[in-house]
Design an enzyme around this catalytic site. Structure first.
Site, PDB file in Angstrom:
ATOM      1  CB  SER A  63     -41.739 -22.627 -44.516  1.00 12.92           C
ATOM      2  OG  SER A  63     -42.477 -22.695 -43.315  1.00 12.92           O
ATOM      3  CE  LYS A  66     -44.819 -19.576 -44.039  1.00 11.25           C
ATOM      4  NZ  LYS A  66     -44.332 -20.856 -43.524  1.00 11.25           N
ATOM      5  CB  SER A 120     -40.484 -18.898 -42.516  1.00 10.75           C
ATOM      6  OG  SER A 120     -41.030 -20.023 -43.142  1.00 10.75           O
TER       7      SER A 120
END
Length: 314
Positions: A63, A66, A120
């Site tokens: 993640s 992101k 997240s």
């Protein structure tokens, strides 16, 4: 009353300034081992590399992807107060992924950004890509173009959430990404918040979300931007813009063993840089690290060279 001579006044001034000039400590001469397979710590003002280990090795980053997702969205200058519907149809890796966000419900783009960074939220990240000008294909192209522009030569992305093992980068590349996030202070504000309540529509409901980085709640930490990541392939990952020993630093650790080992590595480096004290790393964490590095080297030896140093073919 006699006045202080000019030379003496200058010396007094220099003595007064000395403490401020010596706040940032020198790099300790000792070596602090870490549990993470890759790591990098850089002084953001001077560019000095304070710590580095396997910093150019490309590996899955989960993640942490992101951060680039949000950077691309902000580059497009889409309205932050526009309501967008939750849609993950473009991301096959989202199949069977649990989320509290209801498909089809709407939220502000700013809230989707906040949830992607702070908690997240995978559906939030996928939704941001879905509503990008030109749709999902254009978004993935923009991610890789942005990475190339930033000089992230060990990086490649195939989707916006980090669920795919084909989203890869290196610690050195992620330092470059961290520097680029400073273009948008909102990323730091949203990512470092302790919690956030978000209201959705169609249907109407509200949910509370919390930061995935426990250090935002810890006394003694000043975190200006943060992103965590975890998948089985990537291990535990953590990147931050924070402060250590009077320095503004970019911190990256990738592929750490154990639920809190990436957090422990952050504390180890902070203590080491501040005091020179070396903290012990558990034997099982070091064993995991050695195995991960061996697997990485084996995979690299077996892959054809395609100009992108990654752990998997694209």
């Amino acid at each position: 009353m006699l006045k202080c001579p000019k030379v003496l006044a200058l010396l007094c001034c220099l003595l007064w300034l000395t403490p401020a000039l010596s706040v940032a400590k020198a790099i300790p001469k000792t070596y602090q081992p870490l549990a993470s397979a890759s790591a990098m710590l850089v002084d953001m003002k001077s560019g000095e590399v304070l710590y580095a280990e396997h910093e150019d090795v490309a590996r899955p980053i989960a993640s942490v992807s992101k951060l680039l997702t949000v950077l691309v969205v902000l580059d497009a200058k889409q309205p932050l107060n526009e309501r967008i519907d939750v849609n993950v149809s473009d991301v096959p890796s989202m199949d069977n992924v649990v989320s509290r966000l209801r498909i089809g419900s709407t939220l502000l783009r700013k809230e989707a950004i906040a949830l992607a960074l702070m908690s997240s939220e995978n559906r939030a990240a996928a939704t941001l890509a879905h509503h990008y000008p030109g749709g999902f294909p254009a978004f993935i192209k923009a991610m890789n173009n942005k990475a190339k522009t930033l000089g992230m030569r060990h990086s490649h992305f195939v989707e916006p959430t980090g669920l795919s093992r084909l989203n890869v980068s290196s610690a050195s590349d992620l330092v470059k990404l961290l520097k680029a996030t400073q273009t948008y202070p909102i990323m730091g504000q949203l990512s470092s918040a302790k919690n956030r309540s978000v209201t959705f529509h169609k249907p109407s409901y509200s949910l509370a979300f919390y930061n995935t980085n426990p250090l935002v709640n810890k006394k003694g930490w000043k975190i200006h931007l943060t992103k965590t990541g975890y998948t089985d392939e990537a291990g535990h990952c953590l990147v931050m813009l924070t402060e250590m020993a009077g320095r503004q630093v970019a911190f990256v650790v990738l592929d750490a063993f154990g639920k809190y080992t990436h957090i422990a590595d952050a504390n180890r480096l902070k203590t080491w840089l501040s005091t020179g004290k070396v903290s012990k790393v558990p034997a099982d964490a070091l064993a995991y690290k050695q195995e991960a590095q061996q697997q990485q080297q084996t995979a690299k030896n077996q892959e054809p060279s395609d100009g992108v140093e990654t752990t998997a073919q694209h």
